[in-house]
Design an enzyme around this catalytic site. Structure first.
Site, PDB file in Angstrom:
ATOM      1  CE1 TYR A  59      -3.522  -1.906   5.573  1.00 18.21           C
ATOM      2  CE2 TYR A  59      -2.994   0.366   4.887  1.00 18.21           C
ATOM      3  CZ  TYR A  59      -3.370  -1.063   4.627  1.00 18.21           C
ATOM      4  OH  TYR A  59      -3.972  -1.339   3.495  1.00 18.21           O
ATOM      5  CB  SER A 100      -0.949  -0.018   1.059  1.00 23.29           C
ATOM      6  OG  SER A 100      -1.390   1.426   1.509  1.00 23.29           O
TER       7      SER A 100
HETATM    8  N1  LIG Z   1      -8.804  -0.994  -0.527  1.00 22.51           N
HETATM    9  C1  LIG Z   1      -8.006   0.022  -0.539  1.00 22.51           C
HETATM   10  O1  LIG Z   1      -8.173   1.348  -0.748  1.00 22.51           O
HETATM   11  C2  LIG Z   1      -6.482  -0.535  -0.545  1.00 22.51           C
HETATM   12  C3  LIG Z   1      -5.427   0.529  -0.526  1.00 22.51           C
HETATM   13  C4  LIG Z   1      -4.013  -0.143  -0.546  1.00 22.51           C
HETATM   14  C5  LIG Z   1      -3.878  -1.544  -0.408  1.00 22.51           C
HETATM   15  N2  LIG Z   1      -4.915  -2.351  -0.169  1.00 22.51           N
HETATM   16  C6  LIG Z   1      -4.662  -3.741   0.251  1.00 22.51           C
HETATM   17  O2  LIG Z   1      -4.944  -4.600  -0.649  1.00 22.51           O
HETATM   18  C7  LIG Z   1      -5.464  -6.051  -0.276  1.00 22.51           C
HETATM   19  C8  LIG Z   1      -6.682  -6.471  -0.430  1.00 22.51           C
HETATM   20  O3  LIG Z   1      -7.707  -5.334   0.450  1.00 22.51           O
HETATM   21  P1  LIG Z   1      -9.104  -5.128  -0.160  1.00 22.51           P
HETATM   22  O4  LIG Z   1      -9.187  -3.899  -0.121  1.00 22.51           O
HETATM   23  O5  LIG Z   1      -9.438  -6.059  -1.394  1.00 22.51           O
HETATM   24  O6  LIG Z   1     -10.048  -5.380   1.160  1.00 22.51           O
HETATM   25  P2  LIG Z   1     -10.503  -6.687   1.747  1.00 22.51           P
HETATM   26  O7  LIG Z   1     -11.691  -7.155   0.902  1.00 22.51           O
HETATM   27  O8  LIG Z   1     -10.807  -6.246   3.289  1.00 22.51           O
HETATM   28  O9  LIG Z   1      -9.588  -7.788   1.862  1.00 22.51           O
HETATM   29  C9  LIG Z   1      -8.689  -8.076   2.905  1.00 22.51           C
HETATM   30  C10 LIG Z   1      -8.597  -9.457   2.837  1.00 22.51           C
HETATM   31  O10 LIG Z   1      -7.590  -9.887   3.830  1.00 22.51           O
HETATM   32  C11 LIG Z   1      -7.977 -11.256   4.228  1.00 22.51           C
HETATM   33  N3  LIG Z   1      -7.312 -11.638   5.744  1.00 22.51           N
HETATM   34  C12 LIG Z   1      -7.450 -10.589   6.562  1.00 22.51           C
HETATM   35  N4  LIG Z   1      -6.698 -11.263   7.732  1.00 22.51           N
HETATM   36  C13 LIG Z   1      -6.397 -12.816   7.219  1.00 22.51           C
HETATM   37  C14 LIG Z   1      -6.007 -13.708   7.766  1.00 22.51           C
HETATM   38  N5  LIG Z   1      -5.583 -13.958   9.069  1.00 22.51           N
HETATM   39  N6  LIG Z   1      -5.930 -14.819   7.166  1.00 22.51           N
HETATM   40  C15 LIG Z   1      -6.668 -15.024   5.707  1.00 22.51           C
HETATM   41  N7  LIG Z   1      -6.833 -13.701   5.194  1.00 22.51           N
HETATM   42  C16 LIG Z   1      -6.795 -12.624   6.179  1.00 22.51           C
HETATM   43  C17 LIG Z   1      -9.572 -10.968   4.460  1.00 22.51           C
HETATM   44  O11 LIG Z   1     -10.042 -12.254   4.666  1.00 22.51           O
HETATM   45  P3  LIG Z   1     -11.630 -12.529   5.330  1.00 22.51           P
HETATM   46  O12 LIG Z   1     -12.589 -12.280   4.164  1.00 22.51           O
HETATM   47  O13 LIG Z   1     -11.643 -14.028   5.787  1.00 22.51           O
HETATM   48  O14 LIG Z   1     -11.789 -11.514   6.405  1.00 22.51           O
HETATM   49  C18 LIG Z   1      -9.920 -10.125   3.489  1.00 22.51           C
HETATM   50  O15 LIG Z   1     -10.457 -10.811   2.242  1.00 22.51           O
HETATM   51  C19 LIG Z   1      -5.053  -5.885   1.422  1.00 22.51           C
HETATM   52  O16 LIG Z   1      -3.676  -6.258   1.424  1.00 22.51           O
HETATM   53  C20 LIG Z   1      -5.029  -4.241   1.599  1.00 22.51           C
HETATM   54  O17 LIG Z   1      -4.335  -3.842   2.620  1.00 22.51           O
HETATM   55  C21 LIG Z   1      -6.123  -1.928   0.022  1.00 22.51           C
END
Ligand SMILES: NC(=O)c1ccc[n+]([C@@H]2O[C@H](COP(=O)([O-])OP(=O)(O)OC[C@H]3O[C@@H](n4cnc5c(N)ncnc54)[C@H](OP(=O)(O)O)[C@@H]3O)[C@@H](O)[C@H]2O)c1
Ligand SMILES: Cc1cc2nc3c(=O)[nH]c(=O)nc-3n(C[C@H](O)[C@H](O)[C@H](O)COP(=O)(O)OP(=O)(O)OC[C@H]3O[C@@H](n4cnc5c(N)ncnc54)[C@H](O)[C@@H]3O)c2cc1C
Lengths: 245, 438
Positions: free
Chosen positions: A150, A137
């Site tokens: 974070y 990120s």
């Molecule tokens: N959205 C943004 O603006 C943004 C910006 C920069 C970076 N990111 C990064 O992009 C990635 C994907 O995020 P997203 O935006 O798609 O949000 P999201 O839908 O909340 O995805 C996060 C995922 O991580 C999984 N997770 C968390 N703890 C876990 C564990 N202990 N074991 C296995 N899985 C686990 C969650 O699984 P569960 O469904 O089981 O909870 C969830 O599916 C993340 O690394 C996030 O930090 C997002």
């Protein structure tokens, strides 16, 4: 047609799923790994119907490193491309109050992802091919008061990916670091994201697959973020510490 | 957040939620009267509720497909374009399609959409085997043709509940090519004659030049189409049986200033279009995408009308009144000096339904940039429509007055009564349903 399985760690995440769709569309077999993977059966059926590829579901917890080897052994095939989309933003205020909460954020974004990618890196290195894609990120580019726990974890993850890339460069294994700015996903639901700085997971997925194909090293997805972060990284600390951004 | 339909008028601040499953959806409904929103392609305020608009975009899974019958079971938020992309290579095409592929299956059912084959095949509802609807109290009910809930929901504009799943029958096709014939017609009478003699063409539609007057009033290009068989394709097309490769969509980068689409520009465009069409008259093979979705290749084309947005007027007139009614409508448009950029005329076949738009006759669709003058002129068009026994398409509307709707369509009162008797009025409402009192 392509027998190049793609493993998605964090298979329920909006970003991970969008990347899965993209690769399935390109003809790849998909392995979705997530906690309680069976609940993704609807996604599996949908992708198999749409793209005529095989999708398998695998239980995976990034916080249980001692299960990671067995998890990889249980995959139908060693993937050619592995994407880590696992992440957990937590709540900064809570992380400040409660060290256990902060630890969870750090482990979910750094320790856990680094652990699983380290194992995959060794397997890919032994095979002499493969692509590792880490979703880190922009928050890791500089610590800010509003989300530095974070951010610190993501900074660690970004550094880890960069080290892996350096180590594996001559070994046929490619590492892509993805630094998204704002993405409209479950993680950011309810936040008021500025439209010009926000992408949707589908656009991001297309960019990621293209970047992997072209063996790019680090991408910001939306170009403006490269500029924004260049500025943010270069503000002198003496000034930066007084800003609220 | 600020929401509008495709015409970008009217705009209202709406609370928008996007539930991910039935449980979350029920929680949204518990929050008070709401309305489902598909892909926002209705022109006006059909899919807007300021206090509770529920986006169905996460209900976008395909569930099953039966290659024997062509029956597809999907969630309601699946986009039509994805259905085509998935199933055309396997020899299947939507049985009915609107003029854009960026609509959801739920939206197609709720508006009971019609396509260029209405005169042969009727509306989309004819191809729906069942739907599952979340109604009052959050109960999921599966319902099919002949049952009251089904019949009211098809064409019910989201006001009978939220459709979450549907089974629809696709049509078998051999290729993705359409054998197209363009027939120029110099007058309104000639245009209607062309439609009447082309009743057995699968697809028919006319682009009508509503800026020409006098002897040329109603001149049109009537386009007919048939799904092409593999063995009739010229060799170059036969190499790509599913149609030409997708065109790269261009995007309208920003709102165009209002003057770009002034009357002179529109007149020039219409004249050019007509002359071009005359030159291209005859039979050619064209891909499904340019044939059905000529506008989809310009993403965000709704911005060409500028910041104030545009409104569409679409009515259908009964067959016996069509000629007189259409002439008066075209006269009124010409008299107001308000050119419509895109004007489409189409012959409908017979249809009996509880609240769907189509009935046998002619439907005319015109769009106008929003201005006080165009809104006033549209009220004039409303009067003409009502005087000729016509009715209005709610999926295109953002400005009808309640008494206009009710005097045009007695079914509106029955619809409202049904909603009152069953308690649906307290659970489902849109800005449009409040406005026109249904
Ligand atoms: N959205 C943004 O603006 C943004 C910006 C920069 C970076 N990111 C990064 O992009 C990635 C994907 O995020 P997203 O935006 O798609 O949000 P999201 O839908 O909340 O995805 C996060 C995922 O991580 C999984 N997770 C968390 N703890 C876990 C564990 N202990 N074991 C296995 N899985 C686990 C969650 O699984 P569960 O469904 O089981 O909870 C969830 O599916 C993340 O690394 C996030 O930090 C997002
Ligand atoms: C360029 C263009 C061309 C068009 N051409 C045609 C045409 O040829 N023929 C035609 O018939 N229409 C046509 N339309 C109109 C369009 O087909 C309809 O408005 C359709 O309903 C839009 O679908 P949507 O998914 O975008 O729904 P929205 O616009 O989001 O919603 C439309 C209505 O459907 C309801 N709805 C949506 N999803 C659900 C659900 N899951 N459950 C219950 N109710 C729901 C909403 O409440 C609302 O009342 C055209 C529109 C455009 C922009």
């Amino acid at each position: 047609m392509t027998d190049q399985p793609v493993l998605i760690l964090g298979g329920r995440s909006d970003i991970g799923l969008a990347i899965a769709h993209r690769y399935a569309d390109l003809g790849h077999t998909v392995q979705l790994a997530a906690r309680n993977a069976q609940s993704l059966s609807q996604e599996k059926t949908d992708m198999e119907l749409r793209y005529g590829v095989t999708v398998s579901l695998h239980d995976f917890d990034v916080l249980a490193p001692d299960t990671h080897e067995a998890f990889l052994d249980g995959l139908p095939a060693l993937p050619q491309i592995a994407v880590c989309a696992v992440g957990y933003m937590g709540d900064q205020a809570e992380s400040q109050r409660d060290p256990a909460a902060a630890t969870l954020v750090m482990r979910s974004n750094f320790e856990g992802p680094a652990n699983i990618l380290a194992l995959l890196a060794n397997l890919f290195e032994a095979r002499g091919s493969g692509t590792l894609i880490g979703i880190s990120s922009v928050a890791g580019d500089r610590g800010r008061a509003t989300n530095y726990v974070y951010g610190a974890a993501k900074a660690g993850f970004t550094a880890f990916l960069s080290g892996l890339r350096n180590r594996l460069a001559g070994r046929g294994v490619h590492v892509l670091t993805v630094l998204p700015g704002f993405v409209a996903t479950r993680m950011t639901e309810g936040l008021d994201l500025p439209e010009k700085l926000t992408t949707d997971p589908e656009t991001l997925a297309v960019a990621v697959a293209r970047a992997a194909e072209k063996r790019r090293n680090v991408i910001y997805v939306k170009g403006v973020w490269a500029v924004v972060m260049l500025v943010i990284r270069n503000i002198p600390e003496a000034i930066f510490k007084k800003l609220s951004i | 957040m600020k929401l509008s339909g495709w015409g970008r008028y009217p705009v209202a601040d709406c609370r928008l939620s996007a539930p991910r499953d039935a449980v979350e959806l029920r929680a949204c409904l518990d929050a008070g009267p709401g309305i489902a929103r598909g892909n926002g392609r209705a022109y006006g305020d059909s899919a807007m509720n300021p206090s509770n608009t529920i986006s169905m975009r996460h209900f976008n899974h395909m569930i099953a497909f039966d290659p024997e019958t062509g029956q597809l079971i999907t969630e309601a938020g699946v986009i039509l374009g994805d259905v085509i992309r998935t199933f055309l290579p396997r020899g299947w095409f939507p049985p009915v399609t609107p003029g854009t592929k960026f609509v959801t299956i739920g939206g197609m059912i709720a508006a009971d959409v019609h396509g260029k084959n209405h005169h042969c095949d009727g509306s989309f509802g004819n191809f729906v085997d069942w739907i599952e609807v979340i109604g009052p109290g959050g109960e999921i009910r599966r319902t099919g043709p002949g049952e009251a809930l089904f019949e009211w929901t098809v064409g019910g504009m989201g006001l009978t509940g939220v459709i979450i799943r549907a089974a629809v029958r696709l049509t078998a096709v051999e290729t993705g090519w359409i054998r197209q014939r363009i027939l120029p017609a110099p007058t309104l009478a000639a245009t209607m004659d062309t439609f009447e003699t082309a009743q057995d063409a699968t697809y028919s539609v006319a682009w009508i030049d509503c800026l020409s007057t006098g002897a040329r009033q109603g001149r049109s290009l009537v386009m007919l189409g048939e799904h092409a068989a593999l063995d009739e394709l010229p060799p170059r097309a036969a190499r790509r049986p599913h149609g030409p490769p997708a065109r790269r969509a261009r995007t309208v980068p920003a709102d165009l200033p209002g003057f770009v689409l002034n009357r002179a520009a529109m007149r020039a465009f219409n004249a050019l279009y007509y002359r071009n069409g005359c030159r291209k008259a005859g039979t050619v093979h064209v891909g499904w995408d340019p044939f059905f979705y000529p506008l989809d290749s310009v993403l965000g084309w709704n911005r060409i009308y500028g910041r104030r947005g545009f409104v569409q007027f679409q009515c259908v007139l009964p067959l016996a009144e069509s000629y007189a009614g259409l002439s008066s409508l075209l006269d009124a448009v010409a008299a107001a000096g308000q050119g419509a950029f895109l004007s489409v005329l189409k012959r409908f076949g017979a249809q009996e339904s509880r609240f769907s738009f189509p009935m046998e006759g002619y439907t005319l669709a015109l769009d106008f940039p929003v201005s006080r003058r165009s809104l006033a002129m549209m009220e004039r068009l409303d009067e003409i429509t009502v005087a000729h026994g016509g009715r209005f398409y709610l999926a295109k509307d953002g400005r009808l007055k309640p008494n206009t709707l009710h005097s045009a369509d007695p079914r509106a009162a029955a619809f409202r009564a049904m909603r009152q008797d069953t308690g649906l009025v307290r659970e489902f409402s849109s800005r449009q349903s409040e406005r026109v009192q249904i």
